[in-house]
Scaffold this motif. Sequence first.
Motif, PDB file in Angstrom:
ATOM      1  N   ILE A 155       0.839  -1.207   0.000  1.00 42.20           N
ATOM      2  CA  ILE A 155       0.000   0.000   0.000  1.00 42.20           C
ATOM      3  C   ILE A 155       0.870   1.251   0.000  1.00 42.20           C
ATOM      4  CG2 ILE A 155      -1.700   1.319   1.336  1.00 42.20           C
ATOM      5  CD1 ILE A 155      -2.787  -1.477   2.277  1.00 42.20           C
ATOM      6  N   SER A 156       1.933   1.242   0.805  1.00 46.76           N
ATOM      7  CA  SER A 156       2.837   2.412   0.859  1.00 46.76           C
ATOM      8  C   SER A 156       3.449   2.706  -0.498  1.00 46.76           C
ATOM      9  CB  SER A 156       3.951   2.176   1.887  1.00 46.76           C
ATOM     10  OG  SER A 156       3.425   2.186   3.185  1.00 46.76           O
ATOM     11  N   LYS A 157       3.785   1.657  -1.243  1.00 40.08           N
ATOM     12  CA  LYS A 157       4.352   1.856  -2.578  1.00 40.08           C
ATOM     13  C   LYS A 157       3.337   2.501  -3.515  1.00 40.08           C
ATOM     14  CE  LYS A 157       7.708  -1.858  -2.215  1.00 40.08           C
ATOM     15  NZ  LYS A 157       8.011  -3.239  -2.546  1.00 40.08           N
ATOM     16  N   LYS A 158       2.074   2.193  -3.329  1.00 42.60           N
ATOM     17  CA  LYS A 158       1.020   2.831  -4.142  1.00 42.60           C
ATOM     18  C   LYS A 158       0.858   4.297  -3.757  1.00 42.60           C
ATOM     19  CE  LYS A 158      -0.570  -0.961  -6.204  1.00 42.60           C
ATOM     20  NZ  LYS A 158      -0.122  -1.274  -7.518  1.00 42.60           N
ATOM     21  N   LEU A 159       1.040   4.595  -2.479  1.00 39.58           N
ATOM     22  CA  LEU A 159       0.895   5.965  -2.001  1.00 39.58           C
ATOM     23  C   LEU A 159       2.104   6.828  -2.351  1.00 39.58           C
ATOM     24  CD1 LEU A 159      -0.569   5.266   1.548  1.00 39.58           C
ATOM     25  CD2 LEU A 159      -1.788   6.233  -0.424  1.00 39.58           C
TER      26      LEU A 159
END
Length: 167
Positions: A155-159
């Motif tokens: 999720i952090s990589k998407k953000l």
Amino acid sequence: MNLYQSLGYLVLGSRLRRMSETFLAEINRIYQNEGIEFEASWFPVFYLLSKNESLSIKELSEQTEVSHPAASQLITNLKNKNIVETSVCTDDGRRQLVQFTQKGKAILDQILPIWEAINTSMMDLAESDAAATQLLPAIAAMENVFRSANLADTISKKLNPKPATDE
């Protein structure tokens, strides 16, 4: 389509929790209706002890995939109800071995037929809908995905996507 269904993965945990709570409440009602002093949350310990004469709290913790303190707390609860007892391991005095008391063995004898009825009833219900027959394989697949990928990192990589580098 209800709210939960329309939100997809955003409410996966909530849907699974609700389904679990509903399922466990129904199972607990069965034990209550049969007059058996048993709670569905005890199932993993009862099942493992039904297959082993005794197990250490560490073994119970590892096999049920709960923390050692959580396993210890459950065992203390069952000891207070005189359902299990612990003894010091003769090979390693630091290890506490858990085994059924006579009362625990009597409860086990009462619940074994219920476990069989639960299993066959759930298979019958699942077979009534082709999609439902895929529930257990789908849960296993998702568990495997969660073991192999860190959801928070994903999720952090998407953000915060890394900018493309010029070469």
